[in-house]
Structures are given as structure tokens and as C-alpha cells.
Design a protein around this motif. Structure first.
Motif, mmCIF file in Angstrom:
data_model
loop_
_atom_site.group_PDB
_atom_site.id
_atom_site.type_symbol
_atom_site.label_atom_id
_atom_site.label_comp_id
_atom_site.label_asym_id
_atom_site.label_seq_id
_atom_site.Cartn_x
_atom_site.Cartn_y
_atom_site.Cartn_z
ATOM 1 N N ASP A 1 38.141 36.079 53.544
ATOM 2 C CA ASP A 1 38.446 35.044 54.512
ATOM 3 C C ASP A 1 38.439 35.660 55.902
ATOM 4 O O ASP A 1 39.214 36.566 56.175
ATOM 5 C CB ASP A 1 39.786 34.412 54.188
ATOM 6 N N THR A 2 37.557 35.184 56.779
ATOM 7 C CA THR A 2 37.475 35.675 58.146
ATOM 8 C C THR A 2 37.672 34.502 59.087
ATOM 9 O O THR A 2 36.800 33.644 59.194
ATOM 10 C CB THR A 2 36.119 36.346 58.417
ATOM 11 N N GLU B 1 35.162 31.897 56.492
ATOM 12 C CA GLU B 1 34.246 32.649 55.631
ATOM 13 C C GLU B 1 34.761 32.664 54.199
ATOM 14 O O GLU B 1 35.797 33.254 53.908
ATOM 15 C CB GLU B 1 34.100 34.094 56.146
ATOM 16 N N ARG B 2 34.016 32.029 53.299
ATOM 17 C CA ARG B 2 34.432 32.018 51.894
ATOM 18 C C ARG B 2 33.257 31.644 50.995
ATOM 19 O O ARG B 2 32.288 31.029 51.439
ATOM 20 C CB ARG B 2 35.607 31.066 51.676
ATOM 21 N N ARG C 1 28.494 28.787 49.723
ATOM 22 C CA ARG C 1 28.954 29.766 50.716
ATOM 23 C C ARG C 1 29.207 29.052 52.036
ATOM 24 O O ARG C 1 28.339 28.337 52.538
ATOM 25 C CB ARG C 1 27.912 30.865 50.905
ATOM 26 N N THR D 1 30.246 29.759 56.015
ATOM 27 C CA THR D 1 30.346 30.779 57.056
ATOM 28 C C THR D 1 30.560 30.110 58.406
ATOM 29 O O THR D 1 30.545 28.879 58.513
ATOM 30 C CB THR D 1 29.077 31.643 57.113
ATOM 31 N N THR E 1 20.541 25.500 53.227
ATOM 32 C CA THR E 1 21.532 25.866 54.230
ATOM 33 C C THR E 1 21.541 24.833 55.346
ATOM 34 O O THR E 1 20.488 24.378 55.799
ATOM 35 C CB THR E 1 21.240 27.258 54.809
#
Length: 246
Positions: free
Chosen positions: A4-5, A9-10, A76, A78, A92
Motif C-alpha cells: 500500500d503506497t 497502490e494495491r 491492479r 495504482t 488498463t
């Protein structure tokens, strides 16, 4: 789920395997298909040889797809956007291309052998895409997870998460179209079983059989005709069950 950012983000992957009932049913289908292939010639030398092989091929394709969905697919998220990896291909979206992310009830009949709540991404054209493993099988609370994602992604979007009437209209029409062709598929399946009964009656009375016509042409024709009729009707008058609240 991955690292996790900044809350954005995951990665969502498979955490929970398929239930034993699902695996048992798939195994029984495979065994039945193999037995059909082995015994068709011995039981009836005049029976069409393509039947069991078609059954075996369909079962094999279904099993391979399920395995790919389980072990290859992921979602994903981001800071740049969302990537949905499916069984064979990935897609995406940048955040400005995402209209909404919604948790919706799975189609009826899924029972305990499939997730009850699924997450879909909607683009600005009203098209819907499944975000795999972002469901109530892999997450304790997918709705809370999606709400957190939308909140974290808000600063990275040039658009707000507010609903737009023109996009909502496109979503509604596409939902009506999906419903129309789903019911057309049900109708084609019912037609197929009716043709099976008709074929049995023809065999019993000694009438000539037309298996390709009965088992392929007629169901496909019913699918196309019923789908076109329902599509035209429901896209002009969407069913009440598809009308979204405020």
C-alpha cells in the motif's frame, strides 16, 4: 492484496480457492465426458461420433478457463489507473477514463458456488468491465474497499465521482441489452432441450433424423431472433429492475 503506497497502490488476487462442490461437479463432468467418448462406439455403432468429442471439448475449455481465472487473473490499482487482467487478456484505464466503480449483486442462480457481490468498472461510454477478485469471496467487505479506493483516487482524477445523466442513460441501455441477450441464451437452451425431445420422438417413430438442424441451427436461430426482439424492446423501454435509483 499487495503493498500500500499512499492508500492507492494495491493488487487483488485469489485468496480463497474454489469450493469442493464446484471442483466435484467439474470432475464429474470430465469423467462423464470421457466415458461418453469411450462407450459411444461400443453401445451404438451408428451413433454420431462427434457428440461425445464436442462434450469433452466444451468441458475441457470450461475447466481451463476457470483455472486461468483463478490463477492468472487479478486487478491492479495504482496512482496511474486500474489494470484488469483476465484469463487471456488485460486492459488498463487511466483514472480520467474511469466513470465509476460499483459493487453489484451477482446474477441470480450463482448460489454458494460463486461470489454474491462483484465489482465493475464503468467507463465514460457506459461500458462495464469486471474487476476480478474484488468480490465478497476474496474480501470481507468489497463495498468498503471500493469506497476507500474511490476516496483515495479522487485527487488523481480530473473528474468528480458525481453521476452524469448522459452516462447513466448509456449504462442503463447497455444493461438492458445484456439482459436481452441473456434471456435469449436461456431461450436457446430451452429450445435445445425441446429439440432433444423431438429427436427422441423421431427416433422412436422411425422418422429421419436431422441432428445438425435440430441441435445447432434451430437453437442458434432462436437465440438470434429472440435476442434481437428483446434487445429492441428493452433498450427502448428498460425493465424496472434495471432502473437505478438516485
Amino acid at each position: 492484496m499487495g503493498g500500500d503506497t499512499g492508500g492507492i497502490e494495491r493488487v487483488y488476487r485469489r485468496r480463497r480457492g474454489l469450493p469442493w462442490q464446484y471442483l466435484g461437479m467439474a470432475g464429474l463432468l470430465c469423467v462423464n465426458a470421457l466415458l461418453q467418448v469411450e462407450h459411444t462406439s461400443a453401445d451404438d455403432p451408428y451413433a454420431p461420433k462427434w457428440r461425445p468429442w464436442v462434450l469433452l471439448a466444451l468441458v475441457a475449455v470450461a475447466v481451463v478457463r476457470v483455472l486461468l481465472e483463478q490463477f492468472r487473473a487479478y486487478t491492479r490499482v495504482t496512482a496511474a489507473g486500474i489494470t484488469a487482467q483476465g484469463a487471456l487478456r488485460s486492459r488498463t484505464w487511466a483514472w480520467h477514463e474511469v466513470y465509476d466503480i460499483r459493487v453489484e449483486r451477482a446474477p441470480r442462480g450463482s448460489g454458494r458456488m460463486a461470489p454474491q457481490w462483484l465489482t465493475y468498472l464503468y467507463d465514460l461510454e457506459g461500458r462495464r468491465f469486471l474487476l476480478r477478485h474484488l468480490d465478497d469471496w476474496q474480501l470481507d467487505d468489497p463495498y468498503a474497499e471500493v469506497s476507500e479506493l474511490c476516496l483515495a483516487a479522487a485527487p488523481r482524477r480530473s473528474l468528480t465521482w458525481e453521476r452524469r445523466p448522459n452516462v447513466e442513460e448509456r449504462i442503463l441501455r447497455r444493461a438492458a441489452r445484456r439482459k436481452a441477450w441473456t434471456w435469449a441464451a436461456y431461450g436457446a437452451l430451452i429450445t435445445f432441450f425441446v429439440m432433444v425431445v423431438l429427436d427422441i420422438g423421431m427416433v422412436a417413430t422411425g422418422s429421419p433424423e436431422h441432428e445438425f438442424l435440430l441441435f445447432v441451427c434451430v437453437p442458434l436461430a432462436s437465440f438470434g431472433i429472440l435476442g434481437a426482439v428483446l434487445d429492441r424492446y428493452w433498450t427502448s423501454r428498460p425493465p424496472r429492475s434495471l432502473v437505478q435509483g438516485p
